[in-house]
Design a protein around this motif. Structure first.
Motif, PDB file in Angstrom:
ATOM      1  N   ILE A  68       0.881  -1.160   0.000  1.00 20.61           N
ATOM      2  CA  ILE A  68       0.000   0.000   0.000  1.00 20.61           C
ATOM      3  C   ILE A  68       0.926   1.220   0.000  1.00 20.61           C
ATOM      4  N   ILE A  69       0.744   2.062  -0.989  1.00 17.23           N
ATOM      5  CA  ILE A  69       1.680   3.180  -1.177  1.00 17.23           C
ATOM      6  C   ILE A  69       0.916   4.498  -1.156  1.00 17.23           C
ATOM      7  N   GLU A  70       1.522   5.482  -0.496  1.00 16.18           N
ATOM      8  CA  GLU A  70       0.924   6.805  -0.484  1.00 16.18           C
ATOM      9  C   GLU A  70       1.138   7.465  -1.843  1.00 16.18           C
ATOM     10  N   ALA A  71       0.079   7.725  -2.570  1.00 16.72           N
ATOM     11  CA  ALA A  71       0.175   8.374  -3.891  1.00 16.72           C
ATOM     12  C   ALA A  71      -1.178   9.032  -4.158  1.00 16.72           C
ATOM     13  N   PRO A  72      -1.442  10.145  -3.468  1.00 12.74           N
ATOM     14  CA  PRO A  72      -2.791  10.719  -3.482  1.00 12.74           C
ATOM     15  C   PRO A  72      -3.300  11.102  -4.870  1.00 12.74           C
ATOM     16  N   ARG A  73      -2.445  11.670  -5.690  1.00 12.00           N
ATOM     17  CA  ARG A  73      -2.907  12.066  -7.019  1.00 12.00           C
ATOM     18  C   ARG A  73      -3.358  10.847  -7.830  1.00 12.00           C
ATOM     19  N   ILE A  74      -2.559   9.776  -7.764  1.00  7.68           N
ATOM     20  CA  ILE A  74      -2.878   8.581  -8.546  1.00  7.68           C
ATOM     21  C   ILE A  74      -4.149   7.934  -8.003  1.00  7.68           C
ATOM     22  N   ALA A  75      -4.256   7.893  -6.678  1.00  6.59           N
ATOM     23  CA  ALA A  75      -5.407   7.243  -6.041  1.00  6.59           C
ATOM     24  C   ALA A  75      -6.717   7.887  -6.502  1.00  6.59           C
ATOM     25  N   ARG A  76      -6.689   9.179  -6.696  1.00  3.08           N
ATOM     26  CA  ARG A  76      -7.896   9.900  -7.091  1.00  3.08           C
ATOM     27  C   ARG A  76      -8.339   9.552  -8.510  1.00  3.08           C
TER      28      ARG A  76
ATOM     29  N   GLU B 176      19.626   4.389  -8.994  1.00  2.16           N
ATOM     30  CA  GLU B 176      20.253   3.644 -10.088  1.00  2.16           C
ATOM     31  C   GLU B 176      19.283   2.675 -10.749  1.00  2.16           C
ATOM     32  N   GLY B 177      18.030   2.732 -10.344  1.00  2.00           N
ATOM     33  CA  GLY B 177      17.075   1.726 -10.775  1.00  2.00           C
ATOM     34  C   GLY B 177      16.479   1.949 -12.145  1.00  2.00           C
ATOM     35  N   GLU B 178      15.856   0.880 -12.679  1.00  2.95           N
ATOM     36  CA  GLU B 178      15.140   1.011 -13.946  1.00  2.95           C
ATOM     37  C   GLU B 178      13.674   1.340 -13.655  1.00  2.95           C
ATOM     38  N   ARG B 179      12.958   1.724 -14.675  1.00  5.24           N
ATOM     39  CA  ARG B 179      11.531   2.025 -14.541  1.00  5.24           C
ATOM     40  C   ARG B 179      10.761   0.774 -14.935  1.00  5.24           C
ATOM     41  N   ILE B 180       9.882   0.285 -14.055  1.00  2.76           N
ATOM     42  CA  ILE B 180       9.085  -0.883 -14.420  1.00  2.76           C
ATOM     43  C   ILE B 180       7.594  -0.617 -14.208  1.00  2.76           C
ATOM     44  N   PRO B 181       6.756  -1.188 -15.090  1.00  2.00           N
ATOM     45  CA  PRO B 181       5.309  -1.019 -14.957  1.00  2.00           C
ATOM     46  C   PRO B 181       4.694  -2.056 -14.035  1.00  2.00           C
ATOM     47  N   ILE B 182       3.761  -1.624 -13.204  1.00  2.00           N
ATOM     48  CA  ILE B 182       3.034  -2.527 -12.309  1.00  2.00           C
ATOM     49  C   ILE B 182       1.568  -2.072 -12.276  1.00  2.00           C
ATOM     50  N   THR B 183       0.657  -3.025 -12.426  1.00  2.00           N
ATOM     51  CA  THR B 183      -0.770  -2.710 -12.423  1.00  2.00           C
ATOM     52  C   THR B 183      -1.219  -2.220 -11.044  1.00  2.00           C
ATOM     53  N   ILE B 184      -2.173  -1.303 -11.042  1.00  2.00           N
ATOM     54  CA  ILE B 184      -2.731  -0.853  -9.763  1.00  2.00           C
ATOM     55  C   ILE B 184      -3.849  -1.822  -9.392  1.00  2.00           C
ATOM     56  N   GLU B 185      -3.716  -2.472  -8.234  1.00  2.00           N
ATOM     57  CA  GLU B 185      -4.705  -3.468  -7.837  1.00  2.00           C
ATOM     58  C   GLU B 185      -5.958  -2.767  -7.334  1.00  2.00           C
ATOM     59  N   SER B 186      -5.777  -1.741  -6.541  1.00  2.00           N
ATOM     60  CA  SER B 186      -6.929  -0.977  -6.071  1.00  2.00           C
ATOM     61  C   SER B 186      -6.438   0.354  -5.544  1.00  2.00           C
ATOM     62  N   SER B 187      -7.364   1.268  -5.313  1.00  2.00           N
ATOM     63  CA  SER B 187      -6.935   2.546  -4.747  1.00  2.00           C
ATOM     64  C   SER B 187      -7.972   3.030  -3.755  1.00  2.00           C
ATOM     65  N   ASP B 188      -7.520   3.870  -2.840  1.00  2.00           N
ATOM     66  CA  ASP B 188      -8.385   4.424  -1.810  1.00  2.00           C
ATOM     67  C   ASP B 188      -8.221   5.949  -1.862  1.00  2.00           C
ATOM     68  N   PRO B 189      -9.074   6.613  -2.649  1.00  2.00           N
ATOM     69  CA  PRO B 189      -8.908   8.052  -2.846  1.00  2.00           C
ATOM     70  C   PRO B 189      -8.980   8.818  -1.526  1.00  2.00           C
ATOM     71  N   ALA B 190      -9.811   8.354  -0.602  1.00  2.00           N
ATOM     72  CA  ALA B 190      -9.957   9.078   0.668  1.00  2.00           C
ATOM     73  C   ALA B 190      -8.649   9.054   1.459  1.00  2.00           C
ATOM     74  N   ARG B 191      -7.996   7.892   1.498  1.00  2.00           N
ATOM     75  CA  ARG B 191      -6.719   7.808   2.229  1.00  2.00           C
ATOM     76  C   ARG B 191      -5.540   8.245   1.374  1.00  2.00           C
ATOM     77  N   GLY B 192      -5.794   8.370   0.076  1.00  2.00           N
ATOM     78  CA  GLY B 192      -4.699   8.771  -0.814  1.00  2.00           C
ATOM     79  C   GLY B 192      -3.689   7.673  -1.052  1.00  2.00           C
ATOM     80  N   THR B 193      -4.177   6.424  -1.083  1.00  2.00           N
ATOM     81  CA  THR B 193      -3.241   5.309  -1.281  1.00  2.00           C
ATOM     82  C   THR B 193      -3.641   4.436  -2.463  1.00  2.00           C
ATOM     83  N   ILE B 194      -2.651   3.746  -3.016  1.00  2.00           N
ATOM     84  CA  ILE B 194      -2.909   2.733  -4.030  1.00  2.00           C
ATOM     85  C   ILE B 194      -2.289   1.428  -3.543  1.00  2.00           C
ATOM     86  N   SER B 195      -2.793   0.309  -4.072  1.00  2.00           N
ATOM     87  CA  SER B 195      -2.103  -0.934  -3.750  1.00  2.00           C
ATOM     88  C   SER B 195      -1.629  -1.592  -5.028  1.00  2.00           C
TER      89      SER B 195
END
Ligand SMILES: Cc1cc2nc3c(=O)[nH]c(=O)nc-3n(C[C@H](O)[C@H](O)[C@H](O)COP(=O)(O)OP(=O)(O)OC[C@H]3O[C@@H](n4cnc5c(N)ncnc54)[C@H](O)[C@@H]3O)c2cc1C
Ligand SMILES: Cc1cc2nc3c(=O)[nH]c(=O)nc-3n(C[C@H](O)[C@H](O)[C@H](O)COP(=O)(O)OP(=O)(O)OC[C@H]3O[C@@H](n4cnc5c(N)ncnc54)[C@H](O)[C@@H]3O)c2cc1C
Ligand code: SF4
Ligand code: SF4
Ligand code: FES
Lengths: 482, 291
Positions: free
Chosen positions: B18-26, B41-60
């Motif tokens: 569960i990650i704090e990302a309020p803009r995305i969650a909305r 030093e990391g690469e950029r990788i895509p990961i699907t958003i399983e769900s989001s909670d706009p009120a808490r500003g989080t995505i999973s």
């Protein structure tokens, strides 16, 4: 008292000025630099800069300034160099150009300031770009940017995209007292200046210093925001309270040729190739995680003849390519790349195959490319833009063995903002419509400029648009009139 | 910097964050993804958003360890930060009342399929969900999916849980039983998606798959994610990731996914060495450590 005054030189008599040769730019030897990513040009010393500055004829009607898209007061800053006042010269340039360390390095000077310099009628033009770069670098070394102190207006402006165009708008508007926040889709700021143009032409620390300066002036930056996806333009205006928005999202969707074999492994778009190297530092793999095909001892070709093509192939050479070709379907005269880059690329050992285009990429049957089937061209009648059209010569096909091919044949408009902003007018090719004087779009309070309006162009043109936009955004915010 | 609020393993090597990302969650809609970069030093990788909670500003998100970056990510814990997270990217799934929808999730694809299954149910569809994994331990989100499905069918390759076999066996049974199917949505390994596509092609059942080519920017800029659909080159990050399964060239997808295999293996090997070293060190300082 200005400490630089001790370096002051006496201007030469007019006749003598033509006799001073154009001062050569010190550069890394070609056979060393083609193996590293350090800057090719090393920059003038103060002595060289002053020698070069002495050549300026101080024209009554300076064509250099007329032909600079932002009207840099060349004659005046060059006079200050002669006088030894390098910081004064930098301040003079900054009146019209907020990124002199960048433009001095990447402007196609032969098309602008240096193109019609009066000197060039008889001898070589003044090294305006070299001088601009010199004073900008001098100023950065001294670390003496003066921070403007202006009363806040209470107005808020959102800038979408942190390329040269957006940065110009931000820099200008913060100095008018507006609150400015820049939204950038990538994790790093700078647009093409960081993900496109390689370190050996434009060191990243130059952009970083410029960004630090802007931060100190109060510009806010937010990375990882794709406007249109993370937040829409309407939400910025309606929910986050921005009074005006500037769109500077750049061109940036790579085009492919549509020839057979483009899906083979080993085929890159120049954007991907350069992004892996510049943004993701794949040239430092495995210290950085982003991988890159191993080019050591491989034969590589780029297709195209612009700055992008040359940046890609010169990077490939630095990554160990054995043969590095440019395949361009027209002749050298039509090549859109900066003259200096073509010259440098040749010195470094790039093999230019002019009037040549691939018609198919060949496969090993296991998904990897092994070469390009090419055809030679001749030039026919001029097309709509006045460039002579290449016509394939029948029977001229030949196969060029290659491990990697890089497509650098142009870009199209990035559609994300347009497709998520109702009422924002675009042209046939999907670029945003904006007035060429005010940069106003069809939406009130929304301005646009740079590559997203003109199509792929140049840094200085993008900055010129940013400058005009900042002026009219300021007018709009202070008068409220659209 | 994006703060990790919670991190728990759902199965060996599959972790939910569960990650704090309020803009995305909305803004997130089913089918969309984020691109993240763990560290400098990391690469950029895509990961699907399983769900989001706009009120808490989080995505999973749910991440399966396959190579260096996903292993490194899965070593992070609540309180740690991820350097960059951008999104939501890609076109959302087309959600409407189709009638009966069969949602198929293979492996970690189960987590990617969950938001769409749940949205399909809310849109009034009859949702039949089929999930499959190698073995019992790797079956994830069973409870969550049961709650949003009219029927949940489970397979394991080795038969250690539910029915032995593949998800396509269940799909075949449904088709053979004459179950009316208006849409199939399949998300998982390419071989699975390809097999599903072949099975439904025969009966002309509309089928959508979520493609997973290698990505960098996720905004259509690099062209690296290009896939061949209906003979045309399209960019999965902006034109997808979901496409009509019957038009996808799966061979090109598999071929391009292997472009960096050598480098990926080097990265992984180097990282595993670091992992095992730090384990040894941990054991050395804690006297009760396993040896
Ligand atoms: C490899 C290469 C070499 C070049 N060499 C030269 C040269 O030598 N000289 C020269 O004058 N010109 C050169 N150019 C052209 C020049 O770089 C461009 O014309 C110039 O950068 C355009 O500036 P811009 O601000 O309009 O857009 P860009 O520099 O493209 O910046 C746009 C920014 O907006 C961001 N963005 C896009 N969409 C969104 C969104 N929805 N939300 C938030 N952010 C978004 C992008 O990530 C990017 O950072 C070169 C271009 C390339 C690709
Ligand atoms: C739209 C989309 C959504 C995804 N959603 C999820 C998800 O919800 N959960 C999950 O666990 N995984 C998901 N993936 C897959 C995930 O991105 C890869 O597993 C991850 O990038 C592997 O990185 P690595 O360094 O651990 O492995 P590596 O050893 O680098 O690579 C293993 C394999 O992963 C793929 N891969 C490598 N780099 C990338 C990259 N930059 N972009 C895409 N694929 C890559 C390649 O096929 C490669 O062969 C998704 C992929 C896409 C395209
Ligand atoms: S900004 Fe560019 S065109 Fe203008 S004077 Fe400087 S180098 Fe020349
Ligand atoms: S045109 Fe050339 S010589 Fe004349 S002022 Fe400009 S730089 Fe100097
Ligand atoms: S990831 Fe770069 S274009 Fe899709």
């Amino acid at each position: 008292m200005k400490p630089a005054a001790k370096n002051s030189l006496t201007p030469l008599p007019m006749k003598a000025r033509m006799k001073v040769p154009r001062q050569l730019m010190p550069e890394q030897p070609a056979n060393e630099r083609n193996k590293n990513f350090s800057e090719v040009n090393l920059g003038y010393s103060p002595e060289l800069a002053q020698q070069e500055a002495l050549r300026c004829l101080e024209c009554a009607k300076p064509t250099c300034t007329v032909n600079c898209p932002v009207g840099v007061k060349v004659k005046e800053f060059v006079e200050l160099i002669v006088a030894g006042d390098f910081l004064g010269a930098a301040a003079k340039i900054r009146e019209d150009n907020v990124l002199p360390a960048v433009t001095g390095r990447v402007c196609p000077q032969e098309d602008h300031c240096e193109g019609k310099c009066l000197l060039s009628k008889k001898v070589k033009p003044l090294g305006v770009g070299y001088l601009e770069r010199f004073v900008a670098d001098y100023e950065q070394r001294m670390g003496t940017h003066v921070l403007p102190n202006v009363p806040p207006t209470g107005k808020k402006v959102a800038v979408v995209g942190s390329g040269p165009s957006g940065l110009t708008v931000a820099g200008d508007l913060i100095q008018k007292g507006h609150k400015v926040r820049v939204f950038e889709a990538l994790h790093e700021l700078g647009g093409v200046l960081v993900y496109g143009i390689p370190e050996f032409r434009l060191p990243k620390h130059i952009i970083r210093q410029q960004l630090d300066y802007m931060r100190r002036m109060g510009v806010e930056f937010e990375t990882n925001v794709v406007v249109g996806r993370t937040v829409t333009l309407d939400e910025l205006m309606q929910e986050e309270g921005y009074d005006a928005v500037y769109i500077g999202t750049g061109a940036g969707l790579p085009q492919f040729m549509g020839i057979p074999g483009e899906h083979l492994n080993g085929v890159y778009s120049a954007n991907e190739f350069l992004t892996r190297i510049n943004l993701m530092k794949a040239y430092k793999f495995p210290a950085y995680d982003e991988p890159m095909l191993d080019l050591n001892g491989k034969d590589v070709a780029v297709i195209g003849g612009g700055n992008t093509a040359l940046d890609a192939i010169r990077s490939a050479l630095r990554l160990g390519a054995r043969k590095a070709y440019v395949l361009y379907r027209r002749s050298e005269a039509e090549m859109p790349a900066r003259a200096e880059e073509v010259h440098h690329a040749r010195q470094e050992g790039i093999d230019f195959q002019m009037l040549t285009a691939p018609v198919e990429l060949l496969s090993d049957g296991k998904g990897w490319m092994t070469g390009a089937r090419c055809v030679r061209m001749e030039l026919g009648e001029p097309d709509a833009q006045g460039r002579r059209r290449p016509i394939p010569l029948s029977g001229s096909e030949f196969d060029l063995p290659l491990s990697v091919a890089i497509m650098a044949i142009g870009t199209t408009a990035n559609p994300i903002v347009q497709s998520t902003t109702p009422g924002l007018g675009t042209n046939k090719r999907g670029y945003i419509q904006a007035d060429s004087e005010t940069q106003r779009t069809t939406r009130q309070g929304v301005f646009a400029g740079g590559d997203i309006v003109t199509g792929a162009a140049t840094v200085i043109l993008a900055m010129g648009a940013g400058r005009r936009a900042a002026r009219s955004i300021h007018d709009y915010l202070t008068t409220g009139q659209w | 910097m994006f703060k990790i609020i919670d991190a728990k393993f759902l199965a060996p090597a599959i972790k939910r964050f569960i990650i704090e990302a309020p803009r995305i969650a909305r803004k997130q809609k089913p089918g969309q993804f984020v691109i993240l970069r763990v560290y400098e030093e990391g690469e950029r990788i895509p990961i699907t958003i399983e769900s989001s909670d706009p009120a808490r500003g989080t995505i999973s998100i749910v991440v399966q360890s396959v190579g260096k970056t996903t292993r490194l990510l899965n070593s992070l814990q609540a309180g740690n930060h991820i350097l960059d997270v951008v999104g939501p990217l890609g076109k959302p799934s087309q959600i409407e009342n189709f009638g009966t929808v069969v949602v198929i999730g293979g492996g970690v694809g189960t987590a990617m399929a969950y938001p769409s299954a749940s949205a399909m149910k809310q849109a009034g569809n009859r949702v039949i969900t089929i999930i499959g994994a190698r073995n019992k331990e790797l079956i994830i989100l069973e409870r969550e999916l049961r709650a949003v499905s009219d029927a949940l069918l489970i397979t394991t390759d080795d038969g250690s849980y539910a029915d032995r076999g593949f998800v396509t066996d269940k799909l075949r049974q449904l088709i053979q039983n004459g179950t009316r199917i208006d849409l199939v949505l399949a998300i998982g390994p390419v071989v699975m998606m390809k097999a599903v596509a072949e099975m439904t092609r025969r009966d002309n059942i509309r089928t959508v798959v979520s493609l997973n080519p290698i990505m960098i920017d996720g905004t259509g800029m690099c062209g690296g994610c290009r896939v061949l659909v209906d003979g045309k080159s399209v960019f999965a990050c902006v034109d997808g990731p979901e496409f009509d399964a019957h038009k996808v060239d799966f061979e090109v997808l598999v071929q391009r996914a292997g472009m960096y295999r050598d480098a990926e293996q080097r990265s992984l090997a180097a990282y595993q060495e670091v992992e095992s070293k730090s384990k040894e060190e941990a054991c050395a300082i804690s006297p009760g450590g396993e040896r």
